[in-house]
Design a protein around this motif. Sequence first.
Motif, PDB file in Angstrom:
ATOM      1  N   LEU A   7      37.609  33.346  42.884  1.00  0.00           N
ATOM      2  CA  LEU A   7      36.901  32.586  43.912  1.00  0.00           C
ATOM      3  C   LEU A   7      36.540  33.518  45.055  1.00  0.00           C
ATOM      4  CD1 LEU A   7      36.303  29.482  44.814  1.00  0.00           C
ATOM      5  CD2 LEU A   7      38.324  29.800  46.247  1.00  0.00           C
ATOM      6  N   ARG A   8      35.333  33.360  45.582  1.00  0.00           N
ATOM      7  CA  ARG A   8      34.906  34.198  46.709  1.00  0.00           C
ATOM      8  C   ARG A   8      34.265  33.330  47.784  1.00  0.00           C
ATOM      9  NH1 ARG A   8      31.821  39.151  44.900  1.00  0.00           N
ATOM     10  NH2 ARG A   8      33.937  40.029  44.916  1.00  0.00           N
ATOM     11  N   ALA A   9      34.792  33.445  49.000  1.00  0.00           N
ATOM     12  CA  ALA A   9      34.152  32.848  50.171  1.00  0.00           C
ATOM     13  C   ALA A   9      33.351  33.946  50.857  1.00  0.00           C
ATOM     14  CB  ALA A   9      35.200  32.277  51.119  1.00  0.00           C
ATOM     15  N   ASP A  10      32.061  33.709  51.038  1.00  0.00           N
ATOM     16  CA  ASP A  10      31.167  34.728  51.591  1.00  0.00           C
ATOM     17  C   ASP A  10      30.521  34.183  52.862  1.00  0.00           C
ATOM     18  OD1 ASP A  10      29.526  36.867  52.053  1.00  0.00           O
ATOM     19  OD2 ASP A  10      28.208  36.521  50.352  1.00  0.00           O
ATOM     20  N   CYS A  11      31.095  34.526  54.018  1.00  0.00           N
ATOM     21  CA  CYS A  11      30.583  34.089  55.326  1.00  0.00           C
ATOM     22  C   CYS A  11      30.378  32.574  55.381  1.00  0.00           C
ATOM     23  CB  CYS A  11      29.282  34.809  55.670  1.00  0.00           C
ATOM     24  SG  CYS A  11      29.493  36.575  55.953  1.00  0.00           S
ATOM     25  N   VAL A  12      31.391  31.838  54.908  1.00  0.00           N
ATOM     26  CA  VAL A  12      31.291  30.386  54.797  1.00  0.00           C
ATOM     27  C   VAL A  12      31.314  29.735  56.176  1.00  0.00           C
ATOM     28  CG1 VAL A  12      32.581  28.347  54.044  1.00  0.00           C
ATOM     29  CG2 VAL A  12      32.237  30.254  52.479  1.00  0.00           C
ATOM     30  N   PHE A  31      36.609  35.962  52.043  1.00  0.00           N
ATOM     31  CA  PHE A  31      37.760  36.527  51.338  1.00  0.00           C
ATOM     32  C   PHE A  31      37.555  36.351  49.846  1.00  0.00           C
ATOM     33  CE2 PHE A  31      39.028  32.155  52.419  1.00  0.00           C
ATOM     34  CZ  PHE A  31      39.286  31.644  51.149  1.00  0.00           C
ATOM     35  N   ASP A  32      38.308  37.104  49.059  1.00  0.00           N
ATOM     36  CA  ASP A  32      38.360  36.945  47.604  1.00  0.00           C
ATOM     37  C   ASP A  32      39.722  36.395  47.211  1.00  0.00           C
ATOM     38  OD1 ASP A  32      35.831  38.004  47.355  1.00  0.00           O
ATOM     39  OD2 ASP A  32      36.498  39.972  46.646  1.00  0.00           O
ATOM     40  N   LEU A  33      39.722  35.538  46.201  1.00  0.00           N
ATOM     41  CA  LEU A  33      40.969  35.049  45.598  1.00  0.00           C
ATOM     42  C   LEU A  33      40.980  35.512  44.154  1.00  0.00           C
ATOM     43  CD1 LEU A  33      43.506  33.143  45.926  1.00  0.00           C
ATOM     44  CD2 LEU A  33      42.083  31.383  44.837  1.00  0.00           C
ATOM     45  N   HIS A  34      42.068  36.170  43.754  1.00  0.00           N
ATOM     46  CA  HIS A  34      42.171  36.716  42.411  1.00  0.00           C
ATOM     47  C   HIS A  34      42.970  35.795  41.501  1.00  0.00           C
ATOM     48  CE1 HIS A  34      41.367  40.145  45.075  1.00  0.00           C
ATOM     49  NE2 HIS A  34      40.710  40.654  44.046  1.00  0.00           N
ATOM     50  N   GLN A  35      42.786  35.971  40.219  1.00  0.00           N
ATOM     51  CA  GLN A  35      43.526  35.183  39.244  1.00  0.00           C
ATOM     52  C   GLN A  35      45.028  35.373  39.449  1.00  0.00           C
ATOM     53  OE1 GLN A  35      42.174  36.079  35.272  1.00  0.00           O
ATOM     54  NE2 GLN A  35      40.072  35.468  35.682  1.00  0.00           N
ATOM     55  N   GLY A  36      45.767  34.275  39.475  1.00  0.00           N
ATOM     56  CA  GLY A  36      47.204  34.330  39.632  1.00  0.00           C
ATOM     57  C   GLY A  36      47.693  34.548  41.051  1.00  0.00           C
ATOM     58  N   VAL A  67      30.098  29.808  48.422  1.00  0.00           N
ATOM     59  CA  VAL A  67      31.356  29.888  47.696  1.00  0.00           C
ATOM     60  C   VAL A  67      31.021  30.178  46.242  1.00  0.00           C
ATOM     61  CG1 VAL A  67      33.432  28.666  46.943  1.00  0.00           C
ATOM     62  CG2 VAL A  67      32.509  28.274  49.244  1.00  0.00           C
ATOM     63  N   GLY A  68      31.584  31.241  45.691  1.00  0.00           N
ATOM     64  CA  GLY A  68      31.358  31.603  44.299  1.00  0.00           C
ATOM     65  C   GLY A  68      32.613  31.393  43.483  1.00  0.00           C
ATOM     66  N   TYR A  69      32.442  30.908  42.249  1.00  0.00           N
ATOM     67  CA  TYR A  69      33.584  30.656  41.368  1.00  0.00           C
ATOM     68  C   TYR A  69      33.290  31.220  39.983  1.00  0.00           C
ATOM     69  CZ  TYR A  69      37.114  28.186  38.617  1.00  0.00           C
ATOM     70  OH  TYR A  69      38.154  27.889  37.768  1.00  0.00           O
ATOM     71  N   ASP A  70      34.319  31.760  39.348  1.00  0.00           N
ATOM     72  CA  ASP A  70      34.195  32.314  38.007  1.00  0.00           C
ATOM     73  C   ASP A  70      34.271  31.172  36.985  1.00  0.00           C
ATOM     74  OD1 ASP A  70      34.208  33.849  35.717  1.00  0.00           O
ATOM     75  OD2 ASP A  70      36.280  34.522  35.937  1.00  0.00           O
ATOM     76  N   GLY A  79      29.553  36.805  36.006  1.00  0.00           N
ATOM     77  CA  GLY A  79      30.047  36.940  37.366  1.00  0.00           C
ATOM     78  C   GLY A  79      30.342  35.590  37.986  1.00  0.00           C
ATOM     79  N   LEU A  80      30.327  35.555  39.322  1.00  0.00           N
ATOM     80  CA  LEU A  80      30.647  34.320  40.037  1.00  0.00           C
ATOM     81  C   LEU A  80      29.420  33.419  40.129  1.00  0.00           C
ATOM     82  CD1 LEU A  80      32.772  35.794  42.969  1.00  0.00           C
ATOM     83  CD2 LEU A  80      33.570  34.888  40.779  1.00  0.00           C
ATOM     84  N   THR A  81      29.671  32.121  40.007  1.00  0.00           N
ATOM     85  CA  THR A  81      28.606  31.126  40.108  1.00  0.00           C
ATOM     86  C   THR A  81      28.658  30.460  41.475  1.00  0.00           C
ATOM     87  OG1 THR A  81      28.683  30.664  37.732  1.00  0.00           O
ATOM     88  CG2 THR A  81      27.681  28.989  39.134  1.00  0.00           C
TER      89      THR A  81
END
Length: 266
Positions: A7-12, A31-36, A67-70, A79-81
Amino acid sequence: MSANVLLRADCVGKRFLRGSRLHWACRGVSFDLHQGEVLAVVGESGSGKSTLLRLLAGRLACDEGSVGYDVRDAGEGAGLTDLRTLSEARLRWLARTDWGFVEQQAREGLRMNVSAGGNIGERLMALGARHYGRLRGEALHWMERVELDAARVDDLPGTYSGGMQQRLQIARNLVTKPRLVFMDEPTTGLDVSVQARLLDLLRELVSDLGLAAVVVTHDLAVARLLAHRMVVMKDGQVVEQGLTDRVLDDPAHPYTQLLVSSVLTP
């Protein structure tokens, strides 16, 4: 922990009307959120953390940023959608299967006129499960896993205590084995002893299942126990972020220092 970004928040950002003027509930959050990985979003009431959580979960639309999600089936190398490109139906599907959302008030995350077992099994039905024996078996399994009496599988949630309702809501969310869980103040309003056991349970489940999670809380003890990293918000903006122990043990921003000292001061 995988290096893959989930998950990626990009200047939300999200704005709202207060009287006749526009105000930002949150802005410029990245910020980025990684798996796990478990990320805590902390700050006092009105800091914008709950608004941010709803933006990340697609419950609110961004007025700024994205907001992008894998998405699991987007295709190799996709990539992220961007959540803005997904239909309402697709977002609902993600919310019922790939994501979980633990509400602060458990009653808001449960169907109060449906049995405990029915609340858990309902999420599996969204994936096509129809066999009564399997649905009931999964409900019994998850009730035991969240330390609820399986003999009460047919009882309504209203007959449960607040802490039991919260554990039931957790079981309802995790039965589909989501990759990402959003939690909005999951221990607020519970007795201290109930909070402690619920936190131990959440930490155990997140670790065992390899979940990624975003946990909104005003309680720094919750952040320290559950989260690998944390984001500190004030007036809708991120003032500090980093590894949880680093931020709490050596806060750099004056506001974070104030939060930490207010907890430590008797």
